[in-house]
Design an enzyme around this catalytic site. Structure first.
Site, PDB file in Angstrom:
ATOM      1  N   ASP A  37      73.366  57.700 109.423  1.00 61.60           N
ATOM      2  CA  ASP A  37      72.078  57.020 109.665  1.00 61.60           C
ATOM      3  C   ASP A  37      71.067  57.414 108.644  1.00 61.60           C
ATOM      4  O   ASP A  37      71.384  58.090 107.881  1.00 61.60           O
ATOM      5  CB  ASP A  37      71.583  57.521 111.172  1.00 61.60           C
ATOM      6  CG  ASP A  37      70.452  56.501 111.941  1.00 61.60           C
ATOM      7  OD1 ASP A  37      70.801  55.964 112.702  1.00 61.60           O
ATOM      8  OD2 ASP A  37      69.451  56.611 111.205  1.00 61.60           O
ATOM      9  N   ASP A  63      71.324  55.265 103.656  1.00 61.91           N
ATOM     10  CA  ASP A  63      70.488  54.152 103.965  1.00 61.91           C
ATOM     11  C   ASP A  63      71.286  52.991 103.525  1.00 61.91           C
ATOM     12  O   ASP A  63      71.732  53.031 102.486  1.00 61.91           O
ATOM     13  CB  ASP A  63      69.150  54.282 102.835  1.00 61.91           C
ATOM     14  CG  ASP A  63      68.419  53.015 102.667  1.00 61.91           C
ATOM     15  OD1 ASP A  63      68.738  51.917 103.401  1.00 61.91           O
ATOM     16  OD2 ASP A  63      67.354  53.181 102.431  1.00 61.91           O
ATOM     17  N   TYR A 156      63.157  37.684 111.778  1.00 60.85           N
ATOM     18  CA  TYR A 156      64.424  38.408 112.095  1.00 60.85           C
ATOM     19  C   TYR A 156      65.493  37.580 112.416  1.00 60.85           C
ATOM     20  O   TYR A 156      66.527  37.732 112.064  1.00 60.85           O
ATOM     21  CB  TYR A 156      63.858  39.359 113.574  1.00 60.85           C
ATOM     22  CG  TYR A 156      64.905  39.872 114.443  1.00 60.85           C
ATOM     23  CD1 TYR A 156      65.252  41.213 113.697  1.00 60.85           C
ATOM     24  CD2 TYR A 156      65.650  39.547 115.395  1.00 60.85           C
ATOM     25  CE1 TYR A 156      66.518  42.026 114.595  1.00 60.85           C
ATOM     26  CE2 TYR A 156      66.688  40.207 116.190  1.00 60.85           C
ATOM     27  CZ  TYR A 156      66.835  41.446 115.602  1.00 60.85           C
ATOM     28  OH  TYR A 156      67.912  42.223 116.183  1.00 60.85           O
ATOM     29  N   LYS A 160      69.511  37.601 111.358  1.00 64.55           N
ATOM     30  CA  LYS A 160      70.463  37.496 112.242  1.00 64.55           C
ATOM     31  C   LYS A 160      71.436  36.343 112.081  1.00 64.55           C
ATOM     32  O   LYS A 160      72.702  36.130 112.317  1.00 64.55           O
ATOM     33  CB  LYS A 160      70.231  37.773 113.854  1.00 64.55           C
ATOM     34  CG  LYS A 160      69.537  39.079 113.851  1.00 64.55           C
ATOM     35  CD  LYS A 160      70.491  40.234 113.268  1.00 64.55           C
ATOM     36  CE  LYS A 160      69.964  41.654 113.466  1.00 64.55           C
ATOM     37  NZ  LYS A 160      70.886  42.671 113.312  1.00 64.55           N
ATOM     38  N   THR A 191      66.529  49.655 123.949  1.00 64.86           N
ATOM     39  CA  THR A 191      66.769  50.669 122.750  1.00 64.86           C
ATOM     40  C   THR A 191      65.486  50.624 122.214  1.00 64.86           C
ATOM     41  O   THR A 191      64.346  50.053 122.350  1.00 64.86           O
ATOM     42  CB  THR A 191      67.559  50.139 121.744  1.00 64.86           C
ATOM     43  OG1 THR A 191      66.919  49.121 121.014  1.00 64.86           O
ATOM     44  CG2 THR A 191      68.897  49.945 122.219  1.00 64.86           C
TER      45      THR A 191
HETATM   46  N1  LIG Z   1      68.373  46.413 121.164  1.00 65.69           N
HETATM   47  C1  LIG Z   1      68.588  44.752 121.439  1.00 65.69           C
HETATM   48  O1  LIG Z   1      68.148  44.361 122.345  1.00 65.69           O
HETATM   49  C2  LIG Z   1      69.267  44.364 120.189  1.00 65.69           C
HETATM   50  C3  LIG Z   1      69.467  43.014 120.322  1.00 65.69           C
HETATM   51  C4  LIG Z   1      70.048  42.138 119.520  1.00 65.69           C
HETATM   52  C5  LIG Z   1      70.606  42.833 118.287  1.00 65.69           C
HETATM   53  N2  LIG Z   1      70.492  44.005 118.192  1.00 65.69           N
HETATM   54  C6  LIG Z   1      70.981  44.888 116.953  1.00 65.69           C
HETATM   55  O2  LIG Z   1      71.548  45.754 116.971  1.00 65.69           O
HETATM   56  C7  LIG Z   1      71.626  46.519 116.145  1.00 65.69           C
HETATM   57  C8  LIG Z   1      71.256  48.247 116.526  1.00 65.69           C
HETATM   58  O3  LIG Z   1      69.956  48.008 117.397  1.00 65.69           O
HETATM   59  P1  LIG Z   1      69.366  49.134 118.352  1.00 65.69           P
HETATM   60  O4  LIG Z   1      68.771  48.095 119.515  1.00 65.69           O
HETATM   61  O5  LIG Z   1      70.409  50.051 118.712  1.00 65.69           O
HETATM   62  O6  LIG Z   1      68.149  49.767 117.435  1.00 65.69           O
HETATM   63  P2  LIG Z   1      67.536  51.243 117.162  1.00 65.69           P
HETATM   64  O7  LIG Z   1      66.220  51.092 116.687  1.00 65.69           O
HETATM   65  O8  LIG Z   1      67.555  51.894 118.487  1.00 65.69           O
HETATM   66  O9  LIG Z   1      68.436  51.975 116.222  1.00 65.69           O
HETATM   67  C9  LIG Z   1      68.625  51.537 114.805  1.00 65.69           C
HETATM   68  C10 LIG Z   1      69.201  52.596 114.012  1.00 65.69           C
HETATM   69  O10 LIG Z   1      69.195  52.076 112.995  1.00 65.69           O
HETATM   70  C11 LIG Z   1      68.900  53.134 111.838  1.00 65.69           C
HETATM   71  N3  LIG Z   1      68.351  52.522 110.606  1.00 65.69           N
HETATM   72  C12 LIG Z   1      67.329  51.743 110.423  1.00 65.69           C
HETATM   73  N4  LIG Z   1      67.316  51.512 109.294  1.00 65.69           N
HETATM   74  C13 LIG Z   1      68.226  51.867 108.461  1.00 65.69           C
HETATM   75  C14 LIG Z   1      68.613  52.064 107.070  1.00 65.69           C
HETATM   76  N5  LIG Z   1      68.088  51.341 106.120  1.00 65.69           N
HETATM   77  N6  LIG Z   1      70.173  52.253 106.992  1.00 65.69           N
HETATM   78  C15 LIG Z   1      70.614  52.988 107.952  1.00 65.69           C
HETATM   79  N7  LIG Z   1      70.160  53.201 108.871  1.00 65.69           N
HETATM   80  C16 LIG Z   1      69.127  52.896 109.644  1.00 65.69           C
HETATM   81  C17 LIG Z   1      67.782  53.733 112.579  1.00 65.69           C
HETATM   82  O11 LIG Z   1      67.491  55.090 111.890  1.00 65.69           O
HETATM   83  C18 LIG Z   1      68.237  54.062 114.142  1.00 65.69           C
HETATM   84  O12 LIG Z   1      69.129  55.027 114.382  1.00 65.69           O
HETATM   85  C19 LIG Z   1      70.444  46.155 115.356  1.00 65.69           C
HETATM   86  O13 LIG Z   1      71.187  45.543 114.187  1.00 65.69           O
HETATM   87  C20 LIG Z   1      69.835  45.201 116.162  1.00 65.69           C
HETATM   88  O14 LIG Z   1      69.262  44.189 115.319  1.00 65.69           O
HETATM   89  C21 LIG Z   1      69.687  44.867 119.239  1.00 65.69           C
END
Ligand SMILES: NC(=O)c1ccc[n+]([C@@H]2O[C@H](COP(=O)([O-])OP(=O)(O)OC[C@H]3O[C@@H](n4cnc5c(N)ncnc54)[C@H](O)[C@@H]3O)[C@@H](O)[C@H]2O)c1
Length: 258
Positions: A37, A63, A156, A160, A191
């Protein structure tokens, strides 16, 4: 015997949310997990939780936009655990706003993490998986990568949608090397990402804001949990999905059915 026993998995953005649930689930189901992370502390905490539960895990700060770091993380995973079988390109951010006022800086930042980070993961995951005799890559897209919306998520959605089609081309490139590449499309999942998505003016996110959103937007009325997505990722990581590549696994309680 767990569903992914004997496999070595790398999960990006594994410190929180869907990535955390995925790392924990893969660890519980027998995989050895490298949790990375951008936030070193949360990644380390998740790896420690997996170990405390009787699993095997390590963590690294990463990163995903940094190509040198990708090389170091893949090399360290192979050095520590001998191989790489599963890569979950989960790290992602969401920046909301109408197109006309959206800054080019934010557009590029979001593209860098959500698209270039996934590209770099596949680029550096492929050679390691070829050395392992094959593997499974799971890229996090979204229902926003399947259909448009007018809730300030155009930029966004562009990231995607890119992940969705990049995944299919990567699947074709990996096919003869037994490297499967699939995308996962979550709906509305509880989340921290929603802290940033909620449009300006709307009350800051809390559980009841999101539940209200789910009541309006999700056919079942139910807000998803990170575990709901981790369950699908586990299936794609496991040999149960051996005949799947280039596919889209939609986990959205019917949101894209209408
Ligand atoms: N939560 C939703 O409703 C949802 C819906 C569709 C898609 N997603 C996708 O699921 C994935 C996870 O999302 P989430 O909801 O768990 O988000 P979150 O914000 O809870 O967690 C994301 C994690 O990614 C890390 N991160 C951010 N930038 C980074 C980087 N440059 N390098 C490494 N780590 C990095 C953050 O520190 C965090 O721990 C994402 O790709 C998001 O677009 C989420």
């Amino acid at each position: 015997m767990g569903q992914v026993t004997g496999k070595v998995a790398l999960v990006t953005g594994g410190g929180l949310g869907i990535g955390r649930a995925t790392a924990m689930t893969l660890g519980r189901e027998g995989a050895t997990v490298m949790v990375t992370d951008i936030n070193e502390t949360t990644a380390a905490a998740v790896a420690a939780e997996i170990v405390a539960a009787g699993g095997k895990a390590q963590s690294m700060q990463q990163d995903t936009t940094d190509e040198n770091r990708w090389q170091a993380v893949v090399a360290a995973t192979e050095a520590a655990f001998g191989k790489l079988n599963v890569l979950v390109n989960n790290a992602g951010i969401a920046i909301a706003g109408p197109i006309e006022t959206f800054s080019l800086e934010d557009w590029r930042k979001q593209q860098a993490i959500n698209v270039e980070g996934v590209f770099l993961g596949v680029k550096h995951g492929f050679p390691a998986m070829r050395r392992a005799g094959g593997g499974s890559i799971i890229n996090l897209s979204s229902i926003a990568g399947l259909k448009g919306n007018n809730s300030g998520l155009a930029a966004y959605s562009a990231t995607k949608g890119a992940v969705r089609l990049f995944t299919k081309s990567a699947a074709l490139e990996g096919a003869l090397d037994k490297i499967r590449v699939n995308s996962v499309h979550p709906g509305l999942i509880e989340t921290a990402i929603w802290d940033a998505i909620l449009p300006p003016g709307e009350a800051r996110r809390n559980a009841s804001d999101l539940s209200q959103r789910a009541a309006n937007a999700v056919p079942t009325g139910i807000l998803g949990k990170p575990q709901d997505i981790a369950n699908g990722i586990l299936f794609l990581a496991s040999d149960q999905s051996n005949y799947m590549t280039g596919s889209e696994l939609v986990i959205d309680a019917g949101m894209t059915a209408r």
